[in-house]
Design a protein around this motif. Structure first.
Motif, PDB file in Angstrom:
ATOM      1  N   MET A  77      54.149 -48.746 -86.003  1.00 44.84           N
ATOM      2  CA  MET A  77      54.035 -49.244 -87.380  1.00 44.84           C
ATOM      3  C   MET A  77      52.722 -48.791 -88.009  1.00 44.84           C
ATOM      4  O   MET A  77      52.688 -48.378 -89.179  1.00 44.84           O
ATOM      5  N   GLY A  78      51.638 -48.858 -87.238  1.00 42.62           N
ATOM      6  CA  GLY A  78      50.338 -48.436 -87.750  1.00 42.62           C
ATOM      7  C   GLY A  78      50.310 -46.976 -88.144  1.00 42.62           C
ATOM      8  O   GLY A  78      49.737 -46.604 -89.181  1.00 42.62           O
ATOM      9  N   VAL A  79      50.921 -46.124 -87.347  1.00 36.00           N
ATOM     10  CA  VAL A  79      50.990 -44.696 -87.665  1.00 36.00           C
ATOM     11  C   VAL A  79      51.773 -44.497 -88.960  1.00 36.00           C
ATOM     12  O   VAL A  79      51.404 -43.675 -89.812  1.00 36.00           O
ATOM     13  N   ASN A  80      52.837 -45.261 -89.132  1.00 37.14           N
ATOM     14  CA  ASN A  80      53.612 -45.151 -90.367  1.00 37.14           C
ATOM     15  C   ASN A  80      52.811 -45.607 -91.582  1.00 37.14           C
ATOM     16  O   ASN A  80      52.978 -45.052 -92.673  1.00 37.14           O
ATOM     17  N   VAL A  81      51.956 -46.593 -91.425  1.00 41.04           N
ATOM     18  CA  VAL A  81      51.082 -47.010 -92.526  1.00 41.04           C
ATOM     19  C   VAL A  81      50.104 -45.881 -92.856  1.00 41.04           C
ATOM     20  O   VAL A  81      49.873 -45.578 -94.040  1.00 41.04           O
ATOM     21  N   MET A  82      49.547 -45.239 -91.837  1.00 43.24           N
ATOM     22  CA  MET A  82      48.624 -44.120 -92.090  1.00 43.24           C
ATOM     23  C   MET A  82      49.334 -42.981 -92.826  1.00 43.24           C
ATOM     24  O   MET A  82      48.779 -42.391 -93.751  1.00 43.24           O
ATOM     25  N   LYS A  83      50.558 -42.675 -92.421  1.00 42.54           N
ATOM     26  CA  LYS A  83      51.330 -41.629 -93.104  1.00 42.54           C
ATOM     27  C   LYS A  83      51.619 -42.025 -94.547  1.00 42.54           C
ATOM     28  O   LYS A  83      51.570 -41.188 -95.458  1.00 42.54           O
ATOM     29  N   ALA A  84      51.926 -43.303 -94.761  1.00 46.79           N
ATOM     30  CA  ALA A  84      52.204 -43.783 -96.118  1.00 46.79           C
ATOM     31  C   ALA A  84      50.947 -43.703 -96.985  1.00 46.79           C
ATOM     32  O   ALA A  84      51.033 -43.397 -98.180  1.00 46.79           O
ATOM     33  N   ARG A  85      49.779 -43.968 -96.401  1.00 52.44           N
ATOM     34  CA  ARG A  85      48.525 -43.823 -97.146  1.00 52.44           C
ATOM     35  C   ARG A  85      48.401 -42.420 -97.704  1.00 52.44           C
ATOM     36  O   ARG A  85      48.045 -42.225 -98.869  1.00 52.44           O
ATOM     37  N   LYS A  86      48.675 -41.460 -96.847  1.00 52.32           N
ATOM     38  CA  LYS A  86      48.547 -40.051 -97.259  1.00 52.32           C
ATOM     39  C   LYS A  86      49.638 -39.692 -98.277  1.00 52.32           C
ATOM     40  O   LYS A  86      49.356 -39.077 -99.304  1.00 52.32           O
ATOM     41  N   ARG A  87      50.872 -40.099 -97.995  1.00 51.55           N
ATOM     42  CA  ARG A  87      52.003 -39.767 -98.865  1.00 51.55           C
ATOM     43  C   ARG A  87      51.839 -40.351-100.262  1.00 51.55           C
ATOM     44  O   ARG A  87      52.127 -39.695-101.258  1.00 51.55           O
ATOM     45  N   TYR A  88      51.364 -41.594-100.354  1.00 46.33           N
ATOM     46  CA  TYR A  88      51.288 -42.281-101.636  1.00 46.33           C
ATOM     47  C   TYR A  88      49.883 -42.278-102.243  1.00 46.33           C
ATOM     48  O   TYR A  88      49.662 -42.836-103.309  1.00 46.33           O
ATOM     49  N   GLY A  89      48.929 -41.649-101.545  1.00 46.36           N
ATOM     50  CA  GLY A  89      47.584 -41.499-102.096  1.00 46.36           C
ATOM     51  C   GLY A  89      46.798 -42.793-102.206  1.00 46.36           C
ATOM     52  O   GLY A  89      46.127 -43.026-103.213  1.00 46.36           O
ATOM     53  N   VAL A  90      46.867 -43.608-101.175  1.00 47.94           N
ATOM     54  CA  VAL A  90      46.100 -44.859-101.162  1.00 47.94           C
ATOM     55  C   VAL A  90      44.954 -44.670-100.172  1.00 47.94           C
ATOM     56  O   VAL A  90      45.162 -44.562 -98.970  1.00 47.94           O
ATOM     57  N   ASP A  91      43.732 -44.616-100.704  1.00 48.96           N
ATOM     58  CA  ASP A  91      42.562 -44.331 -99.887  1.00 48.96           C
ATOM     59  C   ASP A  91      41.987 -45.604 -99.273  1.00 48.96           C
ATOM     60  O   ASP A  91      42.137 -46.708 -99.811  1.00 48.96           O
ATOM     61  N   TYR A  92      41.306 -45.411 -98.149  1.00 45.17           N
ATOM     62  CA  TYR A  92      40.538 -46.497 -97.539  1.00 45.17           C
ATOM     63  C   TYR A  92      39.355 -46.803 -98.437  1.00 45.17           C
ATOM     64  O   TYR A  92      38.902 -45.920 -99.151  1.00 45.17           O
ATOM     65  N   PRO A  93      38.836 -47.973 -98.472  1.00 34.96           N
ATOM     66  CA  PRO A  93      39.116 -49.122 -97.622  1.00 34.96           C
ATOM     67  C   PRO A  93      40.172 -50.059 -98.185  1.00 34.96           C
ATOM     68  O   PRO A  93      40.351 -51.157 -97.662  1.00 34.96           O
ATOM     69  N   ALA A  94      40.865 -49.661 -99.256  1.00 31.61           N
ATOM     70  CA  ALA A  94      41.852 -50.556 -99.873  1.00 31.61           C
ATOM     71  C   ALA A  94      42.949 -50.899 -98.876  1.00 31.61           C
ATOM     72  O   ALA A  94      43.573 -50.013 -98.294  1.00 31.61           O
ATOM     73  N   LEU A  95      43.166 -52.192 -98.674  1.00 33.02           N
ATOM     74  CA  LEU A  95      44.232 -52.638 -97.781  1.00 33.02           C
ATOM     75  C   LEU A  95      45.584 -52.442 -98.446  1.00 33.02           C
ATOM     76  O   LEU A  95      46.560 -52.072 -97.805  1.00 33.02           O
ATOM     77  N   TYR A  96      45.641 -52.707 -99.758  1.00 27.81           N
ATOM     78  CA  TYR A  96      46.863 -52.543-100.537  1.00 27.81           C
ATOM     79  C   TYR A  96      46.575 -51.691-101.760  1.00 27.81           C
ATOM     80  O   TYR A  96      45.436 -51.620-102.223  1.00 27.81           O
ATOM     81  N   ALA A  97      47.617 -51.080-102.311  1.00 27.61           N
ATOM     82  CA  ALA A  97      47.481 -50.325-103.550  1.00 27.61           C
ATOM     83  C   ALA A  97      47.423 -51.293-104.721  1.00 27.61           C
ATOM     84  O   ALA A  97      48.012 -52.381-104.674  1.00 27.61           O
ATOM     85  N   SER A  98      46.746 -50.897-105.779  1.00 26.27           N
ATOM     86  CA  SER A  98      46.651 -51.751-106.967  1.00 26.27           C
ATOM     87  C   SER A  98      47.995 -51.782-107.695  1.00 26.27           C
ATOM     88  O   SER A  98      48.855 -50.919-107.501  1.00 26.27           O
TER      89      SER A  98
END
Length: 151
Positions: free
Chosen positions: A36-57
């Motif tokens: 699940m964690g790997v899928n979250v990392m892939k989703a960060r890249k796919r949807y352009g949500v950068d760290y440290p944001a836990l959720y997208a605005s």
């Protein structure tokens, strides 16, 4: 140095093959969390949500899609301590039944995650049978504690 202790023993644990099943379920749960964690990392890249944001605005164009993936993982993490506690306590006396309950919980959580990850939160309910696995482990844990207290 004297290593001979003669203090009374309160508990003696005898591990059976079935206890190995419980350990295997615990390890499998860790693998599921990593998946699940790997899928979250892939989703960060796919949807352009950068760290440290836990959720997208709310204004992020694909925020809902990312947030659904993140939420599926986060909710599993929120339930993980209870899972480990029930599996651990229940498997002291009922390792096979607790292991089956644990396996049901893991499969349910994976389906929950995949349903949530579609971007349609109502599809997370496909994995709601994970509660059956939790209640099985809870029953085993309660009976184990009861038996220990009554011993």
């Amino acid at each position: 140095m004297n290593t001979n202790f003669s203090a009374p023993k309160l508990f003696t644990f005898v591990l059976s093959r079935e206890h190995g099943y419980a350990a295997g379920v615990a390890l499998t749960s860790w693998v599921a969390l990593q998946y699940m964690g790997v899928n979250v990392m892939k989703a960060r890249k796919r949807y352009g949500v950068d760290y440290p944001a836990l959720y997208a605005s709310d204004t992020h164009p694909q925020g809902k899609m990312f947030n659904c993936v993140q939420r599926g993982h986060q909710n599993t993490l929120e339930n993980y301590p209870q899972f480990l506690l029930m599996l651990g306590l229940g498997s002291i006396e009922y390792p096979l039944i607790s292991s089956i309950g644990g396996a049901i919980w893991i499969v349910g959580r994976l389906l929950y995650f995949h349903g949530y990850s579609t971007g349609e939160p109502e599809k997370r309910r496909y994995g709601s049978f994970d509660h059956i696995g939790m209640f099985v482990m809870l029953g085993c844990a309660i009976k184990t504690v009861y038996d220990v207290v009554r011993a």
